[in-house]
Design an enzyme around this catalytic site. Structure first.
Site, short mmCIF file in Angstrom:
data_model
loop_
_atom_site.label_atom_id
_atom_site.label_comp_id
_atom_site.label_asym_id
_atom_site.label_seq_id
_atom_site.Cartn_x
_atom_site.Cartn_y
_atom_site.Cartn_z
N GLY A 48 39.24 70.30 79.61
CA GLY A 48 38.89 68.96 78.60
C GLY A 48 37.85 68.60 79.11
N ALA A 49 36.58 69.55 79.69
CA ALA A 49 35.67 70.02 79.95
C ALA A 49 33.92 69.25 79.42
CB ALA A 49 35.30 70.92 80.85
N GLY A 52 32.59 63.74 76.95
CA GLY A 52 32.95 62.48 76.97
C GLY A 52 33.00 62.21 78.88
N TYR A 53 33.94 62.10 79.21
CA TYR A 53 34.41 61.94 81.14
C TYR A 53 34.62 63.61 81.18
CZ TYR A 53 34.83 57.02 81.63
OH TYR A 53 35.14 54.78 81.43
N ASP A 113 43.47 76.54 73.28
CA ASP A 113 44.60 75.43 73.57
C ASP A 113 45.46 75.44 74.58
OD1 ASP A 113 46.61 73.80 73.39
OD2 ASP A 113 48.10 74.79 72.14
N ALA A 114 44.64 74.34 75.44
CA ALA A 114 45.14 73.94 76.96
C ALA A 114 46.12 73.60 77.57
CB ALA A 114 44.48 72.51 77.20
N ALA A 143 42.32 64.91 76.04
CA ALA A 143 42.66 63.86 74.51
C ALA A 143 42.76 64.67 73.48
CB ALA A 143 41.86 62.69 74.22
N TYR A 238 47.21 49.26 71.97
CA TYR A 238 46.36 50.35 73.39
C TYR A 238 47.87 50.23 74.82
CZ TYR A 238 44.47 53.04 75.88
OH TYR A 238 43.96 54.59 76.42
N LYS A 247 50.24 56.81 78.80
CA LYS A 247 49.38 56.38 79.90
C LYS A 247 50.07 56.31 80.54
CE LYS A 247 45.68 57.17 78.05
NZ LYS A 247 44.68 58.60 78.04
#
Length: 392
Positions: A48-49, A52-53, A113-114, A143, A238, A247
């Protein structure tokens, strides 16, 4: 082609190649100005590079730690014939890769697709070709609204719903700059289960298992994932809702993964980060209004941080530089500590009941929220000529 922003609901469906590049360059510059991080990672996999984070983690790894990196992401290239720009993450990755290789750093990319076994295998092959042949940091920052189980082929979709009872709360219509009331429906048991399957910790575990089996996890390696808790106001939507259930599963997975990483004298943990404007958070009811108020309060107090500042602080103050991770009573690393300061939360909730459509711009930093949202797609970046014809 001259590229202008086109928004559709909670998405901007165009992105600007030069704007995205400038945004990446600014993050690289921030890290380089802060200085190198000692005793840190040398070979990193970021799942997920591209935004964002995850992107910030890759930038800090490369330009703060001098690490080789393999980035996994799912992004769309541009199509000049159809006058369709690439996704922002595609342009971000192009710029990151060019700048990393200019510095002589190994930087390989896997676009796919990770969740799939094939992408995991491609990443393993890229790691084996890196200078060390192994990774000493694995960042899981995925995400996704849907996931195909690699074993069964079943497709799971996540939902943004409450658990138990519907919830009506004040929110922000970002398209029309209006404070509104919104009712979030309660999820079915299947919707809860599917959200956990999509956004929980199962795939993180599968990644670690695949890397371990392939023998590419270095001794003393760490793996981490990112999560969010937020204030009690947002809990029903959330933390206590479907996303929060996912989460919680992610955090439970960290305990199981940590036991596996100890076999390599390593560790696994979840970092709880602050509320920020991301493509995902903009779609969550209540959160955009809370974030707009939070930005105003934290900027006035001089403690506002974006993705790059948060991740540099995580790496330099806790993960490396001879420091130790500081866990809370639930075994979580908290870099949301500025957001959760008592004076910050009191100021936010003094504003919350008073904010209306009429005083939105006075009592919140909605302008900053909108600006940060557009920057995600390369728009509103200082020094970029948006009237220029660019190659998409």
């Amino acid at each position: 082609m001259v590229v202008q922003p086109k928004t559709k609901g909670f998405l901007c469906i165009t992105s600007h190649p030069k704007g995205c590049a400038a945004n990446v360059d600014a993050q690289i510059k921030y890290v380089e100005n802060k200085g190198p991080i000692s005793g840190s990672c040398k070979s990193v996999l970021v799942i997920g590079a591209s935004t964002g984070y995850g992107l910030a983690s890759r930038i800090v790894s490369a330009f703060g730690c001098g690490a080789s990196t393999v980035g996994v992401f799912f992004e769309r290239p541009g199509d000049s014939a159809r006058e369709r720009t690439a996704s922002a993450g595609w342009y971000n990755t192009l710029e990151f890769t060019a700048k990393a290789r200019e510095k002589g750093l190994y930087a390989e990319n896997i676009n796919g697709d990770a969740f799939s076994d094939a992408v995991k295998q491609s990443a393993i092959e890229a790691i084996k070709k890196s200078p060390s042949g192994k990774v000493d940091l694995i960042v899981y920052s995925v995400a996704s609204p849907r996931r195909t189980d690699p074993k069964t082929g079943e497709v799971y979709k996540s939902v943004l719903k409450t658990v138990g009872e519907p919830r009506t709360e004040k929110s922000l219509d970002t398209d029309n700059a209006k404070v509104v009331e919104i009712t979030v429906p309660a999820a079915t048991e299947k919707e809860i289960s599917d959200t956990v399957k999509t956004m929980g910790g199962e795939d993180w575990e599968l990644w670690i298992d695949a890397l371990d089996k392939a023998g590419v996890i270095a001794e003393g390696a760490a793996t981490l994932s990112y999560s969010y808790i937020g204030p009690k106001l947002t809990y029903p939507i959330y933390r206590s809702g479907t996303i929060g259930k996912a989460k919680e599963d992610l955090e439970r997975a960290a305990e199981r993964i940590d036991a596996k990483m100890k076999m390599h004298r390593g560790k696994a943990f979840v970092s709880i980060n602050k509320a920020l404007v991301t493509q995902a958070s903009a779609a969550i009811p209540v959160v955009p209004l809370y974030t707009s108020i939070l930005y105003k309060v934290m900027k006035e107090k001089g403690i506002h941080e974006g993705c790059i500042e948060q991740i540099y602080r995580l790496f330099s103050d806790q993960l490396y530089n001879g420091n130790c991770l500081d866990f809370d009573e639930n075994g979580l690393v908290r870099i949301d500590n500025f957001e959760q300061r008592e004076d910050v939360q009191k100021a936010v909730f003094d504003i919350w009941p008073r904010v209306t459509t009429e005083n939105l711009n006075e009592l919140t930093d909605f302008a900053g929220f909108k600006s940060e949202f557009m920057k995600l797609f390369g728009f509103g970046i200082e020094g970029v000529d948006y009237s220029e014809d660019v190659q998409i």
